[in-house]
Design an enzyme around this catalytic site. Sequence first.
Site, PDB file in Angstrom:
ATOM      1  N   TYR A 175     -55.585  21.078  -3.023  1.00 15.10           N
ATOM      2  CA  TYR A 175     -54.364  20.921  -2.212  1.00 15.10           C
ATOM      3  C   TYR A 175     -54.637  20.804  -0.722  1.00 15.10           C
ATOM      4  O   TYR A 175     -53.763  20.424   0.056  1.00 15.10           O
ATOM      5  CB  TYR A 175     -53.342  22.033  -2.493  1.00 15.10           C
ATOM      6  CG  TYR A 175     -53.715  23.440  -2.073  1.00 15.10           C
ATOM      7  CD1 TYR A 175     -53.842  23.798  -0.738  1.00 15.10           C
ATOM      8  CD2 TYR A 175     -53.899  24.432  -3.024  1.00 15.10           C
ATOM      9  CE1 TYR A 175     -54.162  25.095  -0.362  1.00 15.10           C
ATOM     10  CE2 TYR A 175     -54.210  25.724  -2.675  1.00 15.10           C
ATOM     11  CZ  TYR A 175     -54.346  26.057  -1.333  1.00 15.10           C
ATOM     12  OH  TYR A 175     -54.660  27.338  -0.983  1.00 15.10           O
ATOM     13  N   GLU A 176     -55.860  21.117  -0.308  1.00 18.20           N
ATOM     14  CA  GLU A 176     -56.213  20.905   1.100  1.00 18.20           C
ATOM     15  C   GLU A 176     -56.591  19.442   1.345  1.00 18.20           C
ATOM     16  O   GLU A 176     -56.912  19.070   2.475  1.00 18.20           O
ATOM     17  CB  GLU A 176     -57.368  21.821   1.489  1.00 18.20           C
ATOM     18  CG  GLU A 176     -56.965  23.294   1.490  1.00 18.20           C
ATOM     19  CD  GLU A 176     -58.145  24.225   1.653  1.00 18.20           C
ATOM     20  OE1 GLU A 176     -58.456  24.575   2.798  1.00 18.20           O
ATOM     21  OE2 GLU A 176     -58.766  24.578   0.640  1.00 18.20           O
ATOM     22  N   ASN A 220     -46.784  38.195  -7.476  1.00 21.95           N
ATOM     23  CA  ASN A 220     -45.328  37.973  -7.431  1.00 21.95           C
ATOM     24  C   ASN A 220     -44.871  37.537  -8.813  1.00 21.95           C
ATOM     25  O   ASN A 220     -45.683  37.100  -9.631  1.00 21.95           O
ATOM     26  CB  ASN A 220     -44.990  36.861  -6.412  1.00 21.95           C
ATOM     27  CG  ASN A 220     -45.760  35.571  -6.695  1.00 21.95           C
ATOM     28  OD1 ASN A 220     -46.930  35.449  -6.338  1.00 21.95           O
ATOM     29  ND2 ASN A 220     -45.118  34.637  -7.360  1.00 21.95           N
ATOM     30  N   MET A 252     -53.095  28.345  -8.170  1.00 25.00           N
ATOM     31  CA  MET A 252     -53.551  27.068  -7.579  1.00 25.00           C
ATOM     32  C   MET A 252     -55.069  26.951  -7.458  1.00 25.00           C
ATOM     33  O   MET A 252     -55.559  26.189  -6.624  1.00 25.00           O
ATOM     34  CB  MET A 252     -52.922  26.906  -6.190  1.00 25.00           C
ATOM     35  CG  MET A 252     -51.408  26.986  -6.165  1.00 25.00           C
ATOM     36  SD  MET A 252     -50.788  26.882  -4.481  1.00 25.00           S
ATOM     37  CE  MET A 252     -49.082  27.399  -4.696  1.00 25.00           C
ATOM     38  N   SER A 253     -55.807  27.692  -8.261  1.00 26.56           N
ATOM     39  CA  SER A 253     -57.273  27.649  -8.105  1.00 26.56           C
ATOM     40  C   SER A 253     -57.955  27.876  -9.452  1.00 26.56           C
ATOM     41  O   SER A 253     -57.364  27.638 -10.509  1.00 26.56           O
ATOM     42  CB  SER A 253     -57.719  28.727  -7.110  1.00 26.56           C
ATOM     43  OG  SER A 253     -57.488  30.016  -7.657  1.00 26.56           O
ATOM     44  N   ALA A 279     -55.110  34.950  -7.015  1.00 27.74           N
ATOM     45  CA  ALA A 279     -53.752  35.488  -6.971  1.00 27.74           C
ATOM     46  C   ALA A 279     -52.885  34.566  -7.810  1.00 27.74           C
ATOM     47  O   ALA A 279     -53.129  33.364  -7.858  1.00 27.74           O
ATOM     48  CB  ALA A 279     -53.258  35.504  -5.531  1.00 27.74           C
ATOM     49  N   HIS A 328     -58.175  32.861   3.569  1.00 28.23           N
ATOM     50  CA  HIS A 328     -59.376  32.216   3.017  1.00 28.23           C
ATOM     51  C   HIS A 328     -60.329  31.977   4.181  1.00 28.23           C
ATOM     52  O   HIS A 328     -60.165  31.018   4.939  1.00 28.23           O
ATOM     53  CB  HIS A 328     -59.022  30.872   2.380  1.00 28.23           C
ATOM     54  CG  HIS A 328     -58.253  30.993   1.102  1.00 28.23           C
ATOM     55  ND1 HIS A 328     -58.873  31.073  -0.119  1.00 28.23           N
ATOM     56  CD2 HIS A 328     -56.945  31.077   0.863  1.00 28.23           C
ATOM     57  CE1 HIS A 328     -57.948  31.185  -1.054  1.00 28.23           C
ATOM     58  NE2 HIS A 328     -56.774  31.191  -0.491  1.00 28.23           N
ATOM     59  N   HIS A 379     -59.804  24.001  -1.930  1.00 24.09           N
ATOM     60  CA  HIS A 379     -58.805  23.607  -2.925  1.00 24.09           C
ATOM     61  C   HIS A 379     -58.516  22.110  -2.873  1.00 24.09           C
ATOM     62  O   HIS A 379     -58.571  21.497  -1.809  1.00 24.09           O
ATOM     63  CB  HIS A 379     -57.474  24.321  -2.666  1.00 24.09           C
ATOM     64  CG  HIS A 379     -57.543  25.807  -2.605  1.00 24.09           C
ATOM     65  ND1 HIS A 379     -57.894  26.496  -1.464  1.00 24.09           N
ATOM     66  CD2 HIS A 379     -57.283  26.759  -3.536  1.00 24.09           C
ATOM     67  CE1 HIS A 379     -57.849  27.794  -1.707  1.00 24.09           C
ATOM     68  NE2 HIS A 379     -57.488  27.988  -2.951  1.00 24.09           N
ATOM     69  N   SER A 385     -56.894  34.663  -2.704  1.00 22.50           N
ATOM     70  CA  SER A 385     -56.005  34.967  -1.582  1.00 22.50           C
ATOM     71  C   SER A 385     -55.761  36.459  -1.428  1.00 22.50           C
ATOM     72  O   SER A 385     -55.323  37.116  -2.363  1.00 22.50           O
ATOM     73  CB  SER A 385     -54.625  34.326  -1.801  1.00 22.50           C
ATOM     74  OG  SER A 385     -54.676  32.963  -1.595  1.00 22.50           O
ATOM     75  N   HIS A 441     -46.004  33.282   0.787  1.00 25.61           N
ATOM     76  CA  HIS A 441     -47.440  33.547   0.917  1.00 25.61           C
ATOM     77  C   HIS A 441     -47.706  34.966   1.449  1.00 25.61           C
ATOM     78  O   HIS A 441     -48.687  35.596   1.069  1.00 25.61           O
ATOM     79  CB  HIS A 441     -48.080  32.479   1.817  1.00 25.61           C
ATOM     80  CG  HIS A 441     -49.578  32.556   1.866  1.00 25.61           C
ATOM     81  ND1 HIS A 441     -50.361  32.420   0.738  1.00 25.61           N
ATOM     82  CD2 HIS A 441     -50.430  32.744   2.897  1.00 25.61           C
ATOM     83  CE1 HIS A 441     -51.637  32.537   1.076  1.00 25.61           C
ATOM     84  NE2 HIS A 441     -51.710  32.733   2.381  1.00 25.61           N
TER      85      HIS A 441
END
Length: 286
Positions: free
Chosen positions: A88-89, A237, A213-214, A116, A64, A86, A33, A249
Amino acid sequence: MVERAAGPPIDECARIVLERGGARPEVHIVLGSGLGGIAERVEDAVEVPFRDLPGFPGTSVAGHEGCFLAGRIEGVPVLLQSGRLHFYEGFGAEIVAAPVRVGRALGAGTLVLTNASGGIRPDLVPGELMLVDDHLNLGFQAPLAGPVHPGEARFPDMSRPYDRKLMALAEDVALAEGIRLTRGVYGWVLGPNFETPAEVLALRALGADVVGMSTVPETIAARAGGQRVVAVSVVTNRAAGLGLEAVDHEEVMVWGAAAGEKLGVLLEGLVPLLAADEAGGPGSSG
Ligand code: HPA
């Protein structure tokens, strides 16, 4: 008989990328990201959008873009991947692991993953880079679920997912370039929501230094096929409850872009070393 989702036709996808890109990559680099700025460092870049590859979806996440860029970094043929797929998609294992398999089918022996993440360890503040030393699969998804792909192990070893030698090379480059690069554990969560403070405390207790998340699904798919993996996390962050602000985000994208320059310098220095090490042949893995 059990019906299983057939994934994208990997060899056909690889043939299309090769036809357009013109050279077999030695290194496959996946950008996380907000880290797409590195694409500008690719010479003779030919773009192949995911939507041109049979069975590939377009990506839906801002930052992305969803394409391969075939080209060269410091003269080394590379496959850059801007945007990833991902869990999550809502994609299944066959889709999430497909880009890694295309890179391998093209001949890339080394996979470089960037991402990230939210910093959990106190020193991992926004803008810091962390070399992933190990990971936790807290997404509880299995990218290898389904039939065994050609050239992949059914039960791959995960005792050393990230290649020690390549990590040392990354540290050499970081030192030479004056970039701070500490080692740590990447905790993978499914997302797409960010964590609660209680979840972050639990992640810390479990040994995660950052959360994201990846990366983990791709590492697993790559290791199953015998590729060497090196992963760099850009802290964008402080993880939820550890900073003053809510996590959003936009912040991830802004810090990703800010640290992207450092990451670009690191990768530009690292790619020729990875290629040279690859040429050193088998036995260099470990
Ligand atoms: N949590 C999960 N994924 C992330 C974060 C985070 O705080 N920051 C960037 N990706």
